[in-house]
Design an enzyme around this catalytic site. Structure first.
Site, PDB file in Angstrom:
ATOM      1  CD  GLU A  14      54.815   2.385 -44.534  1.00  0.00           C
ATOM      2  OE1 GLU A  14      53.993   2.424 -43.603  1.00  0.00           O
ATOM      3  OE2 GLU A  14      54.473   2.563 -45.733  1.00  0.00           O
ATOM      4  CG  ASP A  25      49.617   1.742 -34.641  1.00  0.00           C
ATOM      5  OD1 ASP A  25      50.331   2.029 -35.609  1.00  0.00           O
ATOM      6  OD2 ASP A  25      48.397   1.607 -34.743  1.00  0.00           O
TER       7      ASP A  25
HETATM    8  N1  SAH Z   1      53.544  10.545 -37.999  1.00  0.00           N
HETATM    9  C1  SAH Z   1      53.854   9.549 -38.995  1.00  0.00           C
HETATM   10  C2  SAH Z   1      52.680   9.360 -39.882  1.00  0.00           C
HETATM   11  C3  SAH Z   1      52.399   7.941 -40.217  1.00  0.00           C
HETATM   12  S1  SAH Z   1      50.741   7.675 -40.557  1.00  0.00           S
HETATM   13  C4  SAH Z   1      55.120   9.931 -39.719  1.00  0.00           C
HETATM   14  O1  SAH Z   1      55.095  10.705 -40.668  1.00  0.00           O
HETATM   15  O2  SAH Z   1      56.175   9.429 -39.362  1.00  0.00           O
HETATM   16  C5  SAH Z   1      50.583   6.010 -40.638  1.00  0.00           C
HETATM   17  C6  SAH Z   1      50.972   5.296 -41.910  1.00  0.00           C
HETATM   18  O3  SAH Z   1      51.153   3.964 -41.515  1.00  0.00           O
HETATM   19  C7  SAH Z   1      49.889   5.255 -42.981  1.00  0.00           C
HETATM   20  O4  SAH Z   1      50.444   5.204 -44.268  1.00  0.00           O
HETATM   21  C8  SAH Z   1      49.069   3.990 -42.642  1.00  0.00           C
HETATM   22  O5  SAH Z   1      48.752   3.211 -43.776  1.00  0.00           O
HETATM   23  C9  SAH Z   1      49.959   3.205 -41.686  1.00  0.00           C
HETATM   24  N2  SAH Z   1      49.396   2.993 -40.329  1.00  0.00           N
HETATM   25  C10 SAH Z   1      50.116   2.476 -39.306  1.00  0.00           C
HETATM   26  N3  SAH Z   1      49.353   2.386 -38.199  1.00  0.00           N
HETATM   27  C11 SAH Z   1      48.129   2.858 -38.515  1.00  0.00           C
HETATM   28  C12 SAH Z   1      46.907   3.028 -37.767  1.00  0.00           C
HETATM   29  N4  SAH Z   1      46.806   2.707 -36.484  1.00  0.00           N
HETATM   30  N5  SAH Z   1      45.852   3.577 -38.397  1.00  0.00           N
HETATM   31  C13 SAH Z   1      45.937   3.926 -39.696  1.00  0.00           C
HETATM   32  N6  SAH Z   1      47.057   3.799 -40.435  1.00  0.00           N
HETATM   33  C14 SAH Z   1      48.147   3.256 -39.882  1.00  0.00           C
END
Ligand code: SAH
Length: 253
Positions: free
Chosen positions: A22, A208
């Site tokens: 990010e 999302d």
């Molecule tokens: N599988 C992913 C994990 C990302 S988790 C990977 O490692 O590539 C999501 C991250 O994005 C967190 O830091 C959170 O702050 C943010 N985020 C994006 N969409 C989110 C959602 N629907 N719920 C909670 N956090 C979300």
């Protein structure tokens, strides 16, 4: 002049991201230095540099040494923010990142919000008098009308929790509170910033949609790059403007 006097310049700004993916595009655009350790023993990393009149510190929670992925989530965000604010006392702190958005609030992929209303936590369930409210947190977000106007971004409550998906109860909570951004860090960062009296702005871009049938993880992975690019455009404009030598009063407009 004391740091928080309205006419005091923003000499140092710190930006906290949970994930390297990010924040790296902004670090590259601002040609910040390579990452160094933030605090001994923590995987958190900081990239520093100067943008005009302002010193910029861009901080990541870092990669977990056991699991090999970014340390996303509330606990890591709190520790990183504490370590950062102990080491550097920036006049302005920004939590930037991605979030789940809501079709019902008019969001689409890439829509970017600034925190307004309260910082909330949606998955601390503590049905004990007083502790129930502690669990929800409800920290009023600092508002910066000049930034909202300059970037043309809308605001609303940001709610944080420890999961990427959402339960039915959490979905009802989001509707009741009018949450615009669901993430995994903002409320923890707001807690530390509020305790230490450091002004905080939160900027979250939608990867999302919480109220869409597609699982969050599928949309997240597909949209991370394009959403980050939109987030980075807004962040770059913000940081370059602050680098022109703005004051606290300018930020509030
Ligand atoms: N599988 C992913 C994990 C990302 S988790 C990977 O490692 O590539 C999501 C991250 O994005 C967190 O830091 C959170 O702050 C943010 N985020 C994006 N969409 C989110 C959602 N629907 N719920 C909670 N956090 C979300």
């Amino acid at each position: 002049m004391p740091e928080h006097e309205p006419e005091a310049r923003i000499k140092q700004i710190a930006i906290v991201y949970a994930m390297e993916a990010e924040g790296t595009p902004l670090a590259e655009r601002l040609t910040l230095n390579d990452a160094v350790e933030l605090h001994q023993g923590l995987p958190a990393r900081v990239r520093g540099g100067r943008v005009g009149e302002t010193e910029v510190f861009l901080v990541f929670n870092g990669r977990d040494p056991v699991h090999g992925v970014d340390r996303i989530g509330l606990e890591h965000a709190a520790v990183t923010t504490w370590a950062l604010l102990e080491k550097i006392k920036p006049q302005f702190l920004v939590n930037a990142g991605t979030c789940g958005g809501f079709l019902s609030r008019g969001a689409s992929i890439g829509t970017t919000y600034l925190a307004g209303g309260d910082y909330l936590i949606h998955d601390h369930r503590i049905p004990l008098p007083g502790f129930d409210a502690l669990g929800v947190s409800r920290i009023p977000a600092g508002r910066y009308p000049a930034i909202e106007e300059r970037l043309g971004l809308s605001t609303g409550p940001v709610s944080s929790g420890s999961s990427l998906d959402a339960t039915e109860g959490e979905r009802r909570f989001f509707e009741k509170e009018g949450v615009v951004a669901k993430d995994m860090e903002a409320a923890a960062i707001a807690r530390v910033a509020d305790d230490l009296q450091i002004p905080l702005l939160t900027m979250k871009a939608v990867t999302d949609l919480v109220d869409h049938p597609e699982p969050a993880q599928d949309a997240f992975l597909r949209n991370l790059r394009s959403t980050t690019s939109q987030l980075t455009d807004h962040m770059e404009r913000l940081v370059r403007w602050i680098g022109e030598g703005v004051t606290h009063a300018d930020l509030s407009g």
